[in-house]
Each structure stands twice: as C-alpha cells, then as structure tokens.
Motif scaffolding. Structure first.
Motif, mmCIF file in Angstrom:
data_model
loop_
_atom_site.group_PDB
_atom_site.id
_atom_site.type_symbol
_atom_site.label_atom_id
_atom_site.label_comp_id
_atom_site.label_asym_id
_atom_site.label_seq_id
_atom_site.Cartn_x
_atom_site.Cartn_y
_atom_site.Cartn_z
ATOM 1 N N PHE A 90 0.819 -1.205 0.000
ATOM 2 C CA PHE A 90 0.000 0.000 0.000
ATOM 3 C C PHE A 90 0.855 1.256 0.000
ATOM 4 C CE2 PHE A 90 -2.655 -3.238 1.856
ATOM 5 C CZ PHE A 90 -3.935 -2.959 1.419
ATOM 6 N N THR A 91 0.415 2.258 -0.738
ATOM 7 C CA THR A 91 0.887 3.627 -0.576
ATOM 8 C C THR A 91 -0.287 4.374 0.035
ATOM 9 O OG1 THR A 91 2.505 3.671 -2.351
ATOM 10 C CG2 THR A 91 1.484 5.768 -1.800
ATOM 11 N N LEU A 92 -0.019 5.109 1.113
ATOM 12 C CA LEU A 92 -1.057 5.914 1.761
ATOM 13 C C LEU A 92 -0.811 7.376 1.428
ATOM 14 C CD1 LEU A 92 -1.167 4.245 5.289
ATOM 15 C CD2 LEU A 92 -2.281 3.528 3.161
ATOM 16 N N VAL A 93 -1.874 8.090 1.082
ATOM 17 C CA VAL A 93 -1.797 9.517 0.798
ATOM 18 C C VAL A 93 -2.688 10.228 1.816
ATOM 19 C CG1 VAL A 93 -2.174 11.350 -0.902
ATOM 20 C CG2 VAL A 93 -1.446 9.063 -1.657
ATOM 21 N N ILE A 94 -2.088 11.116 2.593
ATOM 22 C CA ILE A 94 -2.827 11.850 3.629
ATOM 23 C C ILE A 94 -2.914 13.309 3.210
ATOM 24 C CG2 ILE A 94 -2.882 12.530 6.058
ATOM 25 C CD1 ILE A 94 -1.189 9.996 6.644
ATOM 26 N N THR A 95 -4.146 13.808 3.056
ATOM 27 C CA THR A 95 -4.352 15.198 2.638
ATOM 28 C C THR A 95 -4.981 16.058 3.727
ATOM 29 O OG1 THR A 95 -6.528 14.805 1.676
ATOM 30 C CG2 THR A 95 -4.619 14.476 0.235
ATOM 31 N N GLY A 96 -5.317 15.470 4.848
ATOM 32 C CA GLY A 96 -5.925 16.229 5.939
ATOM 33 C C GLY A 96 -4.930 16.463 7.063
ATOM 34 N N GLY A 155 -2.125 17.876 4.600
ATOM 35 C CA GLY A 155 -1.530 16.718 5.259
ATOM 36 C C GLY A 155 -0.076 16.910 5.639
ATOM 37 N N VAL A 156 0.628 17.856 4.986
ATOM 38 C CA VAL A 156 2.036 18.071 5.314
ATOM 39 C C VAL A 156 2.227 18.573 6.744
ATOM 40 C CG1 VAL A 156 2.713 18.451 2.909
ATOM 41 C CG2 VAL A 156 2.216 20.426 4.380
ATOM 42 N N HIS A 157 1.190 19.143 7.339
ATOM 43 C CA HIS A 157 1.299 19.606 8.729
ATOM 44 C C HIS A 157 1.629 18.455 9.679
ATOM 45 C CE1 HIS A 157 0.190 23.739 8.003
ATOM 46 N NE2 HIS A 157 -0.858 23.340 7.305
ATOM 47 N N LEU A 158 1.343 17.241 9.274
ATOM 48 C CA LEU A 158 1.674 16.067 10.083
ATOM 49 C C LEU A 158 3.185 15.946 10.303
ATOM 50 C CD1 LEU A 158 0.650 13.496 11.491
ATOM 51 C CD2 LEU A 158 0.800 12.346 9.278
ATOM 52 N N ALA A 159 3.989 16.480 9.406
ATOM 53 C CA ALA A 159 5.445 16.353 9.482
ATOM 54 C C ALA A 159 6.129 17.537 10.169
ATOM 55 C CB ALA A 159 6.022 16.170 8.084
ATOM 56 N N SER A 160 5.379 18.397 10.809
ATOM 57 C CA SER A 160 5.968 19.566 11.459
ATOM 58 C C SER A 160 6.548 19.219 12.821
ATOM 59 C CB SER A 160 4.924 20.672 11.635
ATOM 60 O OG SER A 160 5.482 21.746 12.390
ATOM 61 N N ALA A 161 7.798 19.573 13.017
ATOM 62 C CA ALA A 161 8.462 19.371 14.312
ATOM 63 C C ALA A 161 7.977 20.384 15.348
ATOM 64 C CB ALA A 161 9.971 19.492 14.139
ATOM 65 N N LEU A 162 7.207 21.369 14.932
ATOM 66 C CA LEU A 162 6.743 22.408 15.844
ATOM 67 C C LEU A 162 5.340 22.177 16.377
ATOM 68 C CD1 LEU A 162 8.149 25.540 13.962
ATOM 69 C CD2 LEU A 162 9.167 24.255 15.854
ATOM 70 N N SER A 163 4.764 21.034 16.096
ATOM 71 C CA SER A 163 3.436 20.698 16.610
ATOM 72 C C SER A 163 3.540 20.397 18.104
ATOM 73 C CB SER A 163 2.890 19.481 15.865
ATOM 74 O OG SER A 163 1.647 19.110 16.381
ATOM 75 N N CYS A 164 2.743 21.092 18.890
ATOM 76 C CA CYS A 164 2.769 20.922 20.359
ATOM 77 C C CYS A 164 1.347 20.763 20.902
ATOM 78 C CB CYS A 164 3.426 22.131 21.021
ATOM 79 S SG CYS A 164 5.134 22.367 20.594
ATOM 80 N N PRO A 165 0.747 19.597 20.740
ATOM 81 C CA PRO A 165 -0.606 19.410 21.275
ATOM 82 C C PRO A 165 -0.579 19.392 22.807
ATOM 83 C CG PRO A 165 0.266 17.336 20.496
ATOM 84 C CD PRO A 165 1.259 18.383 20.113
ATOM 85 N N ASP A 221 4.324 0.686 1.604
ATOM 86 C CA ASP A 221 5.513 1.069 0.839
ATOM 87 C C ASP A 221 5.979 2.485 1.165
ATOM 88 O OD1 ASP A 221 5.624 -1.372 -0.499
ATOM 89 O OD2 ASP A 221 4.405 -0.648 -2.162
ATOM 90 N N ARG A 222 4.998 3.390 1.320
ATOM 91 C CA ARG A 222 5.318 4.777 1.644
ATOM 92 C C ARG A 222 4.059 5.489 2.100
ATOM 93 N NH1 ARG A 222 7.407 5.779 -4.002
ATOM 94 N NH2 ARG A 222 7.908 3.813 -3.318
ATOM 95 N N VAL A 223 4.268 6.580 2.808
ATOM 96 C CA VAL A 223 3.180 7.471 3.207
ATOM 97 C C VAL A 223 3.506 8.822 2.589
ATOM 98 C CG1 VAL A 223 2.011 8.593 5.136
ATOM 99 C CG2 VAL A 223 2.768 6.211 5.351
ATOM 100 N N PHE A 224 2.588 9.324 1.765
ATOM 101 C CA PHE A 224 2.803 10.586 1.064
ATOM 102 C C PHE A 224 1.858 11.626 1.637
ATOM 103 C CE2 PHE A 224 2.476 13.539 -2.530
ATOM 104 C CZ PHE A 224 3.826 13.750 -2.799
ATOM 105 N N LEU A 225 2.415 12.742 2.086
ATOM 106 C CA LEU A 225 1.631 13.849 2.651
ATOM 107 C C LEU A 225 1.466 14.917 1.590
ATOM 108 C CD1 LEU A 225 3.531 14.118 6.067
ATOM 109 C CD2 LEU A 225 1.582 12.646 5.478
ATOM 110 N N TYR A 226 0.217 15.336 1.389
ATOM 111 C CA TYR A 226 -0.077 16.306 0.339
ATOM 112 C C TYR A 226 -1.055 17.336 0.879
ATOM 113 C CZ TYR A 226 -1.279 18.137 -4.266
ATOM 114 O OH TYR A 226 -1.466 18.961 -5.343
#
Length: 137
Positions: A8-14, A48-58, A40-45
């Motif tokens: 599977f390739t997963l695409v996250i847009t949210g 969805g790219v906000h998921l990869a932010s190191a500055l997220s502080c919930p 196989d990979r997770v693609f952020l679009y």
C-alpha cells in the motif's frame, strides 16, 4: 490457502487536529502491517504536510500525531514523504530548503522527508493499492 501480500501507498491530505485523516490512516496502517501486508510509503499532500511539522505541540492530554506517525514509520522502515510544493507553501522546511531559500530555520520532523510528486507517482506504479485519507472539507 495462502493469501497474497498487498503493498500500500497511503496519501494523507488532511491536517492533524483539524481532520481525522492522519488518525484514521495510522489505524489503517497498523492493521495492514498486523495482517501481514506492507506499507511502501506514506505521502503527505496539501494540508496533510502539517503532520510532518516538528513544531506541533498538542496539549499533554492529546496524542501527538507527528510523534505517533514517526514511531510507526521508523518501526516499520516506511518512508514518510511530504510533497515539496505543499510543504513550502505551508512553511514546512527541511535543512536543504532552509539553506536554498536562505531561511532562518527548518522544522521538518524526523523521520519525514520532503520530495516531489514523483514519489507519489512511484507509489501509484509500485504499490498494489493507493489509499487516500482526505481532510473532509
């Protein structure tokens, strides 16, 4: 009777915290791996790219989806890729882009990387299935 393994390739847009897309995708990814299949990979679009932010502080009583995804990706050796165009538009910067764009900092969380749409195309061509997790807007 043996079951053929799917890839599977997963695409996250949210985005996390404003949609269920990253949460639902992680539950799906865990179930896929537990069933003997592969991601196989997770693609952020888009958002969805906000998921990869190191500055997220919930808040401490909420799950940190960036960390949860990072742990999954590392544990299963799955590439997590943020679309470069979406990332740059939303202020998600890796060290290479920081230098190229002459910006004061980078904020891409490990183990995520930034790459072009070619990664999405490769996923479509190589994986058995491509599953999209949209933001629902």
């Amino acid at each position: 009777m043996s079951q053929e393994s799917c890839h599977f390739t997963l695409v996250i847009t949210g985005a996390p915290y404003s949609s269920q897309a990253p949460q639902t995708a992680l539950g799906f990814a865990r179930a896929v791996v537990a069933s003997g299949h592969a991601i196989d990979r997770v693609f952020l679009y888009g958002e969805g790219v906000h998921l990869a932010s190191a500055l997220s502080c919930p808040p401490s009583d909420e799950i940190n989806w960036t960390s949860a995804w990072g742990e999954f990706l590392e544990q299963h050796s799955v590439p997590g890729i943020a679309c470069i165009a979406s990332a740059l538009r939303r202020g998600l910067i890796d060290p290479a882009e920081q230098q190229r764009q002459e910006l004061p900092a980078s904020n891409l969380a490990a183990p995520f990387s930034i790459a072009g749409l070619g990664e999405w195309v490769e996923g479509v061509m190589q994986s058995s299935r491509v599953i999209y997790f949209h933001g629902g807007d």
